[in-house]
Design a protein around this motif. Structure first.
Motif, PDB file in Angstrom:
ATOM      1  N   PRO A  99       0.800  -1.233   0.000  1.00 56.97           N
ATOM      2  CA  PRO A  99       0.000   0.000   0.000  1.00 56.97           C
ATOM      3  C   PRO A  99       0.833   1.283   0.000  1.00 56.97           C
ATOM      4  CG  PRO A  99      -0.915  -1.571   1.556  1.00 56.97           C
ATOM      5  CD  PRO A  99       0.396  -2.144   1.068  1.00 56.97           C
ATOM      6  N   ASP A 100       2.041   1.241   0.537  1.00 55.50           N
ATOM      7  CA  ASP A 100       2.872   2.450   0.574  1.00 55.50           C
ATOM      8  C   ASP A 100       3.595   2.708  -0.753  1.00 55.50           C
ATOM      9  OD1 ASP A 100       4.913   0.561   0.532  1.00 55.50           O
ATOM     10  OD2 ASP A 100       5.857   1.245   2.384  1.00 55.50           O
ATOM     11  N   GLY A 101       3.342   1.869  -1.776  1.00 52.03           N
ATOM     12  CA  GLY A 101       3.967   2.057  -3.071  1.00 52.03           C
ATOM     13  C   GLY A 101       5.252   1.273  -3.266  1.00 52.03           C
ATOM     14  N   SER A 102       5.735   0.619  -2.217  1.00 46.86           N
ATOM     15  CA  SER A 102       6.955  -0.180  -2.338  1.00 46.86           C
ATOM     16  C   SER A 102       6.595  -1.593  -2.813  1.00 46.86           C
ATOM     17  CB  SER A 102       7.704  -0.242  -0.997  1.00 46.86           C
ATOM     18  OG  SER A 102       6.931  -0.953  -0.043  1.00 46.86           O
ATOM     19  N   PHE A 103       7.622  -2.379  -3.061  1.00 41.99           N
ATOM     20  CA  PHE A 103       7.456  -3.725  -3.592  1.00 41.99           C
ATOM     21  C   PHE A 103       8.425  -4.654  -2.856  1.00 41.99           C
ATOM     22  CE2 PHE A 103       6.865  -0.522  -6.790  1.00 41.99           C
ATOM     23  CZ  PHE A 103       5.675  -0.861  -7.397  1.00 41.99           C
ATOM     24  N   SER A 104       8.078  -5.933  -2.816  1.00 41.70           N
ATOM     25  CA  SER A 104       8.993  -6.907  -2.224  1.00 41.70           C
ATOM     26  C   SER A 104       8.725  -8.285  -2.802  1.00 41.70           C
ATOM     27  CB  SER A 104       8.839  -6.949  -0.700  1.00 41.70           C
ATOM     28  OG  SER A 104       7.583  -7.501  -0.350  1.00 41.70           O
ATOM     29  N   PRO A 116      11.951   0.226  -3.936  1.00 39.09           N
ATOM     30  CA  PRO A 116      11.301   1.504  -3.659  1.00 39.09           C
ATOM     31  C   PRO A 116      10.091   1.761  -4.560  1.00 39.09           C
ATOM     32  CG  PRO A 116      13.301   1.857  -4.939  1.00 39.09           C
ATOM     33  CD  PRO A 116      13.258   0.397  -4.588  1.00 39.09           C
ATOM     34  N   PRO A 117       9.214   2.685  -4.124  1.00 46.41           N
ATOM     35  CA  PRO A 117       8.116   3.087  -5.005  1.00 46.41           C
ATOM     36  C   PRO A 117       8.673   3.509  -6.366  1.00 46.41           C
ATOM     37  CG  PRO A 117       7.812   4.023  -2.824  1.00 46.41           C
ATOM     38  CD  PRO A 117       9.182   3.387  -2.840  1.00 46.41           C
ATOM     39  N   GLY A 118       7.919   3.207  -7.410  1.00 54.69           N
ATOM     40  CA  GLY A 118       8.345   3.561  -8.756  1.00 54.69           C
ATOM     41  C   GLY A 118       9.232   2.525  -9.421  1.00 54.69           C
ATOM     42  N   VAL A 137      15.544   2.575 -12.862  1.00 53.35           N
ATOM     43  CA  VAL A 137      16.939   2.724 -12.444  1.00 53.35           C
ATOM     44  C   VAL A 137      17.022   2.645 -10.920  1.00 53.35           C
ATOM     45  CG1 VAL A 137      18.854   4.372 -12.329  1.00 53.35           C
ATOM     46  CG2 VAL A 137      17.644   4.002 -14.492  1.00 53.35           C
ATOM     47  N   ARG A 138      16.154   3.383 -10.221  1.00 55.79           N
ATOM     48  CA  ARG A 138      16.160   3.340  -8.739  1.00 55.79           C
ATOM     49  C   ARG A 138      15.912   1.930  -8.219  1.00 55.79           C
ATOM     50  NH1 ARG A 138      12.064   6.472  -6.112  1.00 55.79           N
ATOM     51  NH2 ARG A 138      13.116   5.816  -4.216  1.00 55.79           N
TER      52      ARG A 138
END
Length: 173
Positions: A99-104, A116-118, A137-138
């Motif tokens: 929900p915070d836009g991050s991924f794992s 990270p988000p994006g 890239v990030r």
């Protein structure tokens, strides 16, 4: 361009076309992802790697097998699947959105890996004339930087160090 690179590009086109036709985003990462972000082929690659959102894992695997890829029983199925197609090795690794836009990748050996988000955007980039999705890239830089500290990580290889330098330059642009 050598024969292996040409074969890998054909597989990238086939996989991205198939996934796009079935509304399943698949993002290149690793060396091919970096080449897509740079906009040119920089070196020979041992394989082709895609990220697929976990909700599409089983469907993407079934579509790839139906299209002629051979799924190999080499990886924990909750993490990824390795395939061969036309003599080319490639894989799909699975991630979850938060929900915070991050991924794992919360299941399996790399549950401590965070992106990270994006990291997984919707805008394709050109790779040898083909529009492809590529991890940001990030996101790729976060992957590389975290890897040695992961529970099941390993030390950076010389190509990882070189890739991080390029990613940092791209991030600064």
């Amino acid at each position: 361009m050598d024969e292996q690179t040409a074969k890998q590009l054909r597989v990238i086109r086939e996989v991205t076309g198939l996934m796009r036709a079935h509304d399943i985003p698949a993002w290149l990462f690793g060396g091919w992802g970096l080449d897509a972000r740079i906009g040119r082929i920089t070196r020979a690659h041992g394989d082709v790697e895609f990220w697929v959102e976990r909700v599409h894992a089983e469907r993407s695997k079934a579509l790839l097998v139906e299209a002629g890829a051979e799924a190999l029983p080499t990886q924990p199925p909750e993490e990824s699947c390795e395939f061969t197609l036309g003599g080319v090795a490639f894989s799909t690794a699975y991630f979850d959105r938060h929900p915070d836009g991050s991924f794992s990748q919360p299941l399996g050996r790399f549950a401590d890996w965070l992106f990270p988000p994006g990291s997984f955007g919707d805008e394709p980039v050109p790779l040898d004339g083909t529009p492809v999705l590529a991890m940001s890239v990030r996101g790729m830089l976060a992957m590389k930087e975290q890897f040695p500290q992961l529970r099941h990580g390993r030390p950076w290889r010389p190509k990882d160090i070189a890739d991080m330098a390029v990613l940092r330059e791209l991030a600064a642009e």
